[in-house]
Design a protein around this motif. Structure first.
Motif: not given
Ligand SMILES: O=P(O)(O)O[C@H]1O[C@H](CO)[C@@H](O)[C@H]1O
Ligand SMILES: [Mn+2]
Ligand SMILES: [Mn+2]
Length: 405
Positions: A12, A14, A31, A61, A65, A319
């Protein structure tokens, strides 16, 4: 009571890493691209609309990002009350593979070059495969190429079942993968073959041999099973797991963590297959964890079921499922616990090919009195290992900068 829980969302990423150019991965963003596809209505299989990860967003998150790429992913914005410390990390290790990412987050980056089988076909030296076949009492094998593990079953699975020849394949990673049918070839025969391969690969500096058992009767219903087994070499130096174990602590592996660290620094291990079982087992082990314990789970499905398969809708759905279970985790935490959410590399499902992507990874840390707010860009995943060393008051690791005093 000191306890650390690491929830490792395999692949995962980003946003492209600072050195993504070396890997041909400039612009990759696992992401961001999943969120974009969702916002555009291009990921509406088994789910609908914009990517909804409210609990991960609260952990920072979306903000992480933004700091990685300069743009909030679609559906995420600054109007969220963030409760955790959030950052994003570049990778120091030379490769974008699973062991490098895991070892680095445990404080031991891989600064040497792995061996690779870089030829797309006729990938393996004949003297190597001859030795493996001879020791295993086999005459021939199939594959001998770079491949996606599900595509190669469609192409060669039936022939394998008819002839008993194992399928050997590799990828851009430092891997030697062996696919065999669980029933016609036999799971123990497959494991034995992989152990032989592990030994014969010693001079080639290959990170992992991976047993890839599958079941089914033909290309329409071939399916890989949870009996996958990874045979990794040992990390080049003691990791934070080894250090905690040596200090008398407990290190609980869930899923393939133990395999990735070649069982070094692990005191207990629990197998689980699929996101639901992995999450259930994580909660079970957190509930029973005592003082000086790390519970470390690898959520492999993000990578193996969705990233490599370039299944954007599947990745998004997974997710959202993961996110929906986070309240159960929050409900059982104790005030001093440290929880870290991270990843080991990217595997952008919108990217060309089927390989990993060189990306930054999220570092979402929650609990242990950490103030909510940005941890900024970290130079190495090793900051996680160093912070855990500092949290448990162990000797500092050789790499990484702690975000915990
Ligand atoms: O395509 P499958 O078999 O899932 O293989 C993938 O999984 C391996 C280990 O992560 C990678 O090297 C990549 O080849
Ligand atoms: Mn991985
Ligand atoms: Mn992978």
């Amino acid at each position: 009571m000191k306890r650390t829980f690491i929830l490792m969302l395999d692949s995962f990423g980003l946003g492209a890493a600072t050195d993504a150019e070396k890997f041909g991965d400039v612009g990759s963003d696992t992401f961001g691209h999943i969120a974009q596809a969702c916002a555009q209505g291009k990921a509406d299989i088994g789910r609908q609309g914009p990517l909804k990860l409210p609990n991960l967003a609260k952990l920072g998150l979306g903000h992480a990002g933004f700091e990685s790429t300069g743009k909030f992913a679609d559906g995420f914005n600054a109007d969220v009350e963030v409760i955790g410390a959030y950052g994003h990390a570049d990778e120091l290790s030379s490769g974008k593979d699973t062991p490098s990412g895991h070892w680095e987050m445990a404080g031991v980056p891989v600064l040497y070059e792995w061996g690779y089988f870089s030829d797309l076909t006729h990938s393996f030296p004949k003297e190597l495969t001859d030795k493996i076949l001879k020791r295993a009492g086999l005459e021939d094998f199939l594959g001998n190429c770079h491949a996606s593990g599900t595509q190669i079953l469609e192409e060669l699975g039936e022939e394998h079942m008819k002839t008993g020849k194992p399928i050997f394949y590799t990828s851009a990673d430092s891997v030697f993968q062996v696919a065999c049918h669980e029933e016609t070839f036999g799971i123990e025969n497959l494991y034995n073959l992989c152990k032989i391969a592990r030994e014969e690969l010693e001079p080639y500096n290959i990170g992992r041999v991976i047993a890839r058992p599958f079941v089914g009767t033909g290309p329409a219903d071939f399916a890989r099973t949870g009996n996958r087994h990874d045979y990794a070499v040992l990390p080049p130096a003691p990791t934070i797991l080894d250090k905690l174990k040596a200090a008398g602590g407990e290190v609980v592996s869930i899923g393939k963590i133990a395999d990735i660290y070649a069982h070094s620094g692990i005191t207990q291990k629990f197998k689980a297959t699929g996101l639901e079982e992995l999450f259930d087992e994580t909660l079970t082990q957190i509930k029973r964890a005592g003082d000086n314990t790390i519970v470390f789970t690898n959520f492999v499905d993000f990578d193996s079921h969705y990233g490599h398969r370039r299944d954007t809708a599947g990745y998004a759905k997974a997710l959202e499922y993961f996110d929906s279970r986070l309240p159960e985790l929050f409900a059982i935490l104790q005030p001093d616990d440290l929880v870290v959410f991270t990843a080991d590399h990217g595997c952008d499902p919108t990217w060309v090919g089927t390989e990993h992507t060189r990306e930054r990874v999220p570092v979402l840390a929650y609990g242990a009195g950490l103030p909510a707010g940005s941890l900024g860009r970290r130079q190495s995943f090793a900051d996680i290992g160093q912070s855990i060393a500092s949290y448990f008051k162990l000797e500092p690791m050789n790499y990484g900068e702690s975000f915990i005093n």
